[in-house]
Scaffold this active site. Structure first.
Site, PDB file in Angstrom:
ATOM      1  N   SER A   1       7.296 -10.899  10.791  1.00 19.62           N
ATOM      2  CA  SER A   1       8.037 -10.331   9.671  1.00 19.62           C
ATOM      3  C   SER A   1       7.776 -11.172   8.436  1.00 19.62           C
ATOM      4  CB  SER A   1       9.547 -10.338   9.970  1.00 19.62           C
ATOM      5  OG  SER A   1      10.321 -10.116   8.805  1.00 19.62           O
TER       6      SER A   1
ATOM      7  N   TYR B   1      16.798 -15.370  13.160  1.00 17.30           N
ATOM      8  CA  TYR B   1      15.701 -14.397  13.124  1.00 17.30           C
ATOM      9  C   TYR B   1      14.474 -14.954  12.416  1.00 17.30           C
ATOM     10  CZ  TYR B   1      13.335  -9.949  12.042  1.00 17.30           C
ATOM     11  OH  TYR B   1      12.420  -8.935  11.908  1.00 17.30           O
TER      12      TYR B   1
END
Length: 261
Positions: free
Chosen positions: A142, A155
């Site tokens: 990401s 995350y």
């Protein structure tokens, strides 16, 4: 030299394929002639996906946090359907963590799925591909892995680690003809984004993300990143001295304001 694989080389295996990017990518690759094995914990969603493309999408329910189950799944898929030529390791979760009220369990669960689960998949695949001197693995990270973002200390840490993991694998496996890629999307319209409390510019649909990934899989480039007008700007911000980019991200996301009582 490594090269992208083709349907004649074997099957594609996609994790995290019950919804979102994974499901959209499975549909797209099946339409392009691939036989696609799809894994996730939700067997029902995988069965429904397989019904859309009979014989082209193979449901393989799996919890990637169980390394033994991952190894057994890979063994079974290759025994029944041929070599896994390409794996898109997409499974992941986003749990926002608020630093003023953190939960260790949220960190542990995020690490277990996003990082340890991906490592389990890599461990089951790379030896086989190296022995065959052929294969392709795309690890879905990401843009959050480029640098710090609010509520993403769990995350973002896993996604940064996945970028590093992909780089290490690309260095080591090139001489075996195994093509390693990392996918670094910006914001993709999925249910996980509902928990993000900061602005999400240039968000794309799961279908657009699948199209960009499918296109990138056919290339020799290491990184598949999109939308580039967002991710390249973000990279430029994180290239600034850390004290500068931390302050800039804090301001742009609204975390420079006092908390509301």
């Amino acid at each position: 030299m490594t090269r992208p694989v083709k349907p004649a080389d074997g099957i594609v295996w996609i994790t995290g394929a019950s919804s979102g990017i994974g499901a959209a990518l499975a549909r797209r690759l099946a339409r392009k002639g691939w036989t696609v094995a799809v894994s996730a914990r939700g067997a029902g969603a995988l069965e429904d996906l397989a019904k859309e493309h009979p014989g082209k999408i193979i449901p393989a329910p799996l919890d990637i946090t169980d390394a033994s189950a991952v190894a057994a799944c890979v063994e079974r898929l290759e025994a029944e359907h041929g070599p896994i030529a390409c794996a898109v390791l997409n499974a992941g979760i986003y749990i926002p963590v608020k630093a003023e009220a953190p939960s260790y369990e949220d960190y542990a669960r995020t690490f277990a799925v996003n990082l340890n689960g991906t490592a389990a998949c890599v461990s089951a695949l790379t030896g086989r591909m190296a022995e065959r001197r052929k294969g392709q693995i795309a690890i879905v990270s990401s843009a959050t892995g480029f640098g710090g973002m609010p509520t993403a200390s769990a995350y973002g840490a896993t996604k940064a680690a996945l970028i590093n993991m992909a780089e290490c694998l690309a260095i080591e496996l090139h001489r075996y003809g195994v093509h390693i890629q990392v996918v670094t999307p910006g914001f993709v319209e999925t249910p996980a984004q509902d928990d993000n409390e900061f602005p999400k510019p240039f968000m794309v649909s799961a279908q657009t993300a699948a199209r960009r990934i499918a296109s990138g899989l056919k290339s020799r480039r290491f990184e598949i990143t999109f939308p580039r007008r967002f991710t390249l700007v973000l990279k430029a911000i994180y290239a600034l001295p850390r004290s500068w980019h931390i302050a800039l991200v804090r301001r742009q996301t609204g975390w420079n304001k006092p908390p509301e009582d």
